[in-house]
Design an enzyme around this catalytic site. Sequence first.
Site, mmCIF file in Angstrom:
data_model
loop_
_atom_site.group_PDB
_atom_site.id
_atom_site.type_symbol
_atom_site.label_atom_id
_atom_site.label_comp_id
_atom_site.label_asym_id
_atom_site.label_seq_id
_atom_site.Cartn_x
_atom_site.Cartn_y
_atom_site.Cartn_z
ATOM 1 N N GLU A 84 -7.418 8.575 6.132
ATOM 2 C CA GLU A 84 -7.680 9.258 7.394
ATOM 3 C C GLU A 84 -8.104 10.717 7.242
ATOM 4 O OE1 GLU A 84 -4.407 8.723 10.094
ATOM 5 O OE2 GLU A 84 -4.553 6.552 10.048
ATOM 6 N N GLU A 141 -3.636 -0.060 8.025
ATOM 7 C CA GLU A 141 -2.470 0.324 8.835
ATOM 8 C C GLU A 141 -2.630 -0.207 10.248
ATOM 9 O OE1 GLU A 141 -1.413 4.488 9.191
ATOM 10 O OE2 GLU A 141 -1.721 4.807 7.049
ATOM 11 N N ARG A 171 0.861 -1.191 0.000
ATOM 12 C CA ARG A 171 0.000 0.000 0.000
ATOM 13 C C ARG A 171 0.894 1.236 0.000
ATOM 14 N NH1 ARG A 171 -2.299 3.189 4.622
ATOM 15 N NH2 ARG A 171 -4.054 4.336 3.771
HETATM 16 C C1 FCB Z 1 -1.359 7.265 10.606
HETATM 17 C C2 FCB Z 1 -0.906 7.795 9.274
HETATM 18 C C3 FCB Z 1 0.442 7.283 8.845
HETATM 19 C C4 FCB Z 1 1.403 7.192 9.992
HETATM 20 C C5 FCB Z 1 0.799 6.436 11.138
HETATM 21 C C6 FCB Z 1 1.720 6.263 12.312
HETATM 22 O O1 FCB Z 1 -2.240 8.163 11.192
HETATM 23 O O2 FCB Z 1 -1.853 7.474 8.274
HETATM 24 O O3 FCB Z 1 0.898 8.114 7.803
HETATM 25 O O4 FCB Z 1 1.816 8.461 10.342
HETATM 26 O O5 FCB Z 1 -0.355 7.095 11.565
#
Ligand code: FCB
Length: 487
Positions: free
Chosen positions: A182, A393, A93
Amino acid sequence: MSSIDTARPAAHATGVPPRLRFPGSFVWGTATAAYQIEGAVDEDGRGRSIWDTFTHDPGRVIDGTDGDVACDHYHRMPEDVALMAQLGLGSYRFSIAWPRIVPTGSGAVNRAGIDFYSRLVDALLERGIEPLATLYHWDLPQPLQDAGGWTNRDTANRFAEYAAVVGGALGDRIPTITTFNEPWCSAFLGYSSGVHAPGITDNAAALAAVHHLNLAHGLGAAALRAELPATGKVSLTLNLAVVRAATESPADRDAARHVDGLANRIFLDPVLNGHYPEDVLDDLRHITDWAFIRDGDAAAINAPIDLLGVNYYSPTRVAAATPALQAEMSGRWVNDPMSTDGPSPFPGTDLAVSVPQDGPYTAMHWRIEPGTLTELLLRVHREHPDLPLMITENGAAFDDVVEDDGAIHDSRRIDYLQGHFAAVHDAIAQGVDVRGYYVWSLMDNFEWAWGLSKRFGIVHVDYASGQRRLKDSAVWYRDVIAAHGLN
Ligand code: FCB
């Protein structure tokens, strides 16, 4: 899910932990984002983004670093893809930098920018690694910010045009394209607390940004559909929160309802149900009249998606705001801009305040509690039973030590990942349709307001030389992928 092996024979008798196998089609990946890894900010026609401006404004980034070079991935891309192949990744990704594709945010398309991502996609496909591309991981072209950024409704139209360009150029080779990463961070960290670019502190502006980001998602999703092959999938990634009330008092429970509304439902409801949550609109009428929501917007935002990406790190604990509690928490926020501990300087701080939680913590001071990921997945599945989910993530920063022999024994990261893999497995065993998991992050990188000071990678990066080294967690992850589960 029937394909999952939940039988735990003999294991208990022998004391050997049970083996957790994942469904055959489960995808193992890693994630990164353009500004955090690419560098090469002035090359091949790339325009400037709000993060170029923000990081060069002294005092914005804790360690004074910027993304000008970062991991130098723009030049080391073939080497990085080879590394991914070495780990056996099924998918990668990444995000596409809007200012590489449309340097000024509107108008002329930069062929060299498309070519870079085209080479990346081809390199991945040659190695059997499925690309998952995000269109917006926070690098808005600066000229669009100069015109108001996400407070300007027109930015949503520019985003849809950009989405169409990428869909047309790369959509034949990228099976899933994600509109946004996000949007909560873009709106609230960017326009309320100001700890992210563009660094604005205006609660009414943040709520307008929420709506225009939602609208841009809907318009972008439709624009992608028009360009993608019939098999092409469109997704959105949200950082969903597990929000707990500090006590069972009615006031604290109402604070949790409010924060759940701002963190989760203000995005989930319009995107998946076609309307904003009434309680959230009511909570915030003293900040905005919501006049920026126009007829037809709800339907546009409600464009169908094929998959929801979930980013998750740590639970949140909140209490009803009182002047004493706000005063007690205020210093913490200043010292710890990314923490959830503090009087979140967001719209609604007059209603709810984030409060400290017990450890264990990561180096971000984020509480580690893997079971909350299961809880979150069960909730989303209960509310949207037909929606496939993807963990886009999850991961942890720790203060890694490089030994004299170059080894990095990051056993706490392995523990963190193992706990969260098990949490995902648990959700799948309870019927949640989770399609895969992407570790944040493939390699150490530029962690926004924290600069280069926080390391989330399973691969270590020496920023002076650019050298990559596998941490123990990378070797461990390679074995998990090979076994398609945990032993
Ligand atoms: C998320 C972000 C990513 C990274 C992680 C730790 O909020 O999408 O870019 O910074 O946190």
